[in-house]
Design an enzyme around this catalytic site. Structure first.
Site, PDB file in Angstrom:
ATOM      1  N   HIS A   1       0.810  -1.226   0.000  1.00 23.00           N
ATOM      2  CA  HIS A   1       0.000   0.000   0.000  1.00 23.00           C
ATOM      3  C   HIS A   1       0.841   1.272   0.000  1.00 23.00           C
ATOM      4  O   HIS A   1       0.294   2.366  -0.001  1.00 23.00           O
ATOM      5  CB  HIS A   1      -0.940   0.019   1.212  1.00 23.00           C
ATOM      6  CG  HIS A   1      -0.205   0.181   2.510  1.00 23.00           C
ATOM      7  ND1 HIS A   1       0.361  -0.878   3.175  1.00 23.00           N
ATOM      8  CD2 HIS A   1       0.071   1.276   3.246  1.00 23.00           C
ATOM      9  CE1 HIS A   1       0.952  -0.438   4.270  1.00 23.00           C
ATOM     10  NE2 HIS A   1       0.795   0.867   4.335  1.00 23.00           N
TER      11      HIS A   1
HETATM   12  C1  UD1 Z   1      -1.665   5.044   6.452  1.00 15.26           C
HETATM   13  C2  UD1 Z   1      -0.294   5.462   7.029  1.00 15.26           C
HETATM   14  C3  UD1 Z   1       0.721   4.359   6.761  1.00 15.26           C
HETATM   15  C4  UD1 Z   1       0.239   3.035   7.257  1.00 15.26           C
HETATM   16  C5  UD1 Z   1      -1.121   2.740   6.636  1.00 15.26           C
HETATM   17  C6  UD1 Z   1      -1.664   1.440   7.157  1.00 15.26           C
HETATM   18  C7  UD1 Z   1       0.170   7.863   7.032  1.00 15.26           C
HETATM   19  C8  UD1 Z   1       0.995   8.913   6.408  1.00 15.26           C
HETATM   20  N1  UD1 Z   1       0.188   6.674   6.414  1.00 15.26           N
HETATM   21  O1  UD1 Z   1      -1.516   4.980   5.045  1.00 15.26           O
HETATM   22  O2  UD1 Z   1       1.928   4.690   7.443  1.00 15.26           O
HETATM   23  O3  UD1 Z   1       1.165   2.040   6.904  1.00 15.26           O
HETATM   24  O4  UD1 Z   1      -2.027   3.796   6.978  1.00 15.26           O
HETATM   25  O5  UD1 Z   1      -2.844   1.085   6.534  1.00 15.26           O
HETATM   26  O6  UD1 Z   1      -0.448   8.094   8.034  1.00 15.26           O
HETATM   27  N2  UD1 Z   1      -9.061   5.032   2.996  1.00 15.26           N
HETATM   28  C9  UD1 Z   1     -10.248   4.365   2.861  1.00 15.26           C
HETATM   29  N3  UD1 Z   1     -10.726   3.720   3.958  1.00 15.26           N
HETATM   30  C10 UD1 Z   1     -10.071   3.680   5.133  1.00 15.26           C
HETATM   31  C11 UD1 Z   1      -8.832   4.321   5.231  1.00 15.26           C
HETATM   32  C12 UD1 Z   1      -8.319   4.991   4.147  1.00 15.26           C
HETATM   33  O7  UD1 Z   1     -10.893   4.376   1.820  1.00 15.26           O
HETATM   34  O8  UD1 Z   1     -10.565   3.086   6.112  1.00 15.26           O
HETATM   35  C13 UD1 Z   1      -8.550   5.800   1.866  1.00 15.26           C
HETATM   36  C14 UD1 Z   1      -8.352   7.264   2.251  1.00 15.26           C
HETATM   37  O9  UD1 Z   1      -9.492   8.004   2.094  1.00 15.26           O
HETATM   38  C15 UD1 Z   1      -7.229   7.682   1.345  1.00 15.26           C
HETATM   39  C16 UD1 Z   1      -6.414   6.413   1.179  1.00 15.26           C
HETATM   40  O10 UD1 Z   1      -7.257   5.312   1.538  1.00 15.26           O
HETATM   41  O11 UD1 Z   1      -7.727   8.064   0.095  1.00 15.26           O
HETATM   42  C17 UD1 Z   1      -5.187   6.429   2.027  1.00 15.26           C
HETATM   43  O12 UD1 Z   1      -5.514   6.570   3.428  1.00 15.26           O
HETATM   44  P1  UD1 Z   1      -4.517   7.316   4.441  1.00 15.26           P
HETATM   45  O13 UD1 Z   1      -4.978   7.126   5.831  1.00 15.26           O
HETATM   46  O14 UD1 Z   1      -4.316   8.723   3.993  1.00 15.26           O
HETATM   47  O15 UD1 Z   1      -3.132   6.601   4.210  1.00 15.26           O
HETATM   48  P2  UD1 Z   1      -2.777   5.049   4.097  1.00 15.26           P
HETATM   49  O16 UD1 Z   1      -2.284   4.791   2.720  1.00 15.26           O
HETATM   50  O17 UD1 Z   1      -3.889   4.221   4.627  1.00 15.26           O
END
Ligand code: UD1
Length: 368
Positions: A204
């Protein structure tokens, strides 16, 4: 009575904080839990609360999505109000996600001391948002809880006061060891491969999935590995949206599934022949379980898993990446590694230190 305020937000926070809250319950203290909402899908959040026995958060902020600045800023603004009302003795954060840094910043600016679980990890790769979050969180924390000697060394080299650095072990392993047997039977019930050998994959990181060319390199690796054994690939929401837009040609031997709960996933990790990942925590969990792990990154902040555990780094754009991955998956240590302090008792050590310490904000880094 001391009042501890725990902040969680994203999937890797939950298993690190749960055993600390549980251990603090045996003392006369008050505990409050705030969930920032950084991860909000039921499969990324609710299932962990249920399975790990975390209490329902006292406060849920519902701050989701956005750019890094938007996410971090909105969490800070939302937390500040609650910090002012609750006025805790300590704010406790874990790991390196945006919620971790946002909480540490908001607390430190109100002169509330911060305790950081998993302090001192360094990849020295500032293209990763997590490295910025780690360095900045450590610098403004007062109690620095580390899981390895190299984390202590990093902090001391940066000028941390040894009085504030506590090598307590790994709270993620506290949770893994507690639920190991339950997880194995949870996965056995749902295992799509029954007794067959399979590899488990999670990716991811923006550097691996956000650009089509990078994703295609991963696809080459996974398709080749799947010719040896089938691949089980629970897909993170970020990866899922990139996958849809990039239309990547994955082999049908790579089985895509929704993100798994904690028990099912750590059960799969115990059952598989090897893990391919770019996650941080999975490098640690697989090492503790003695399962070969390939980390598709040029570096890691968890060097202890390369030195003492089962982890091998492979840069996905290396011309021989596929061969290197296959070779690493075949490597077996003669016995399951034992990393010092990863013994299931890290959280009880943290709880005792949180009760007994007399640290004040600003103690962790003295003037040079
Ligand atoms: C985040 C952490 C990363 C960790 C990962 C574990 C940061 C900078 N990154 O990355 O270190 O390894 O979590 O999973 O904090 N989204 C969904 N549903 C959810 C969560 C996220 O659809 O439940 C979408 C968000 O809206 C966004 C994307 O996924 O568009 C990324 O989510 P985000 O929390 O920004 O970062 P991760 O890639 O999950």
């Amino acid at each position: 009575m001391k009042h501890f305020l725990h902040i969680v937000g994203a999937r890797p926070n939950f298993m690190k904080i749960a055993p600390v809250m549980e251990n603090l319950r045996s003392y006369e203290v008050r505990q409050t839990l705030i969930h920032t909402g950084q991860h909000y899908d039921a499969r990324m959040s609710d299932v962990f609360f249920r399975e790990l026995g975390l209490p329902v958060p006292d406060i849920y902020l519902d701050v989701r999505g956005g750019t890094h600045a938007e996410q971090t800023g909105r969490i800070m603004v939302a937390l500040e109000k609650h910090f002012l009302t609750i006025n805790p003795d300590w704010v406790i954060v874990a790991g390196d996600v945006n919620s971790t840094l946002a909480a540490a910043l908001a607390a430190a600016k109100l002169t509330i001391p911060v305790a950081h679980i998993e302090a001192g990890l360094r990849s020295f790769d500032f293209s990763m948002p997590e490295e910025i979050n780690r360095v900045a969180t450590d610098r403004i924390s007062t109690a620095l809880f580390t899981h390895s000697e190299e984390a202590d060394d990093n902090l001391i080299r940066e000028g941390a006061n040894p009085r504030c650095v506590f090598q307590v072990g790994n709270t993620m392993i506290d949770t893994l060891s507690k639920f190991q047997a339950e997880a194995a039977s949870a996965f056995a019930k749902s295992n799509p491969y029954c007794d067959d050998t399979f590899y488990l994959v999670t990716v991811h990181r923006p550097s691996n999935v956000d650009r089509r060319e990078s994703f295609l390199r991963l696809v080459d690796i996974l398709n080749d590995v799947a010719e040896i054994h089938p691949v089980l690939f629970p897909v993170h929401p970020r990866t899922s949206s990139c996958m849809q837009s990039a239309k990547v040609p994955l082999s049908p031997k790579v089985r895509l599934v929704e993100p798994m709960g904690y028990l099912e996933f750590t059960g799969a990790m115990q059952a598989c022949a090897g893990v391919i990942t770019d996650s941080g925590g999975i490098q640690e969990e697989s090492s503790w379980l003695g399962i070969p792990c390939v980390t598709l990154r040029p570096n890691t902040e968890r060097n202890v898993t390369v030195r003492l555990g089962t982890n091998t780094l492979v840069c996905p754009d290396h011309p021989d990446a596929v061969d290197k991955v296959i070779q690493a998956l075949n490597e077996r240590l003669s016995e399951v590694p034992r990393i010092p302090g990863w013994d299931g008792c890290a959280s009880s050590r943290i709880a005792q230190i949180m009760i007994e310490n007399d640290l004040s904000i600003g103690d962790a880094y003295l003037p040079l």
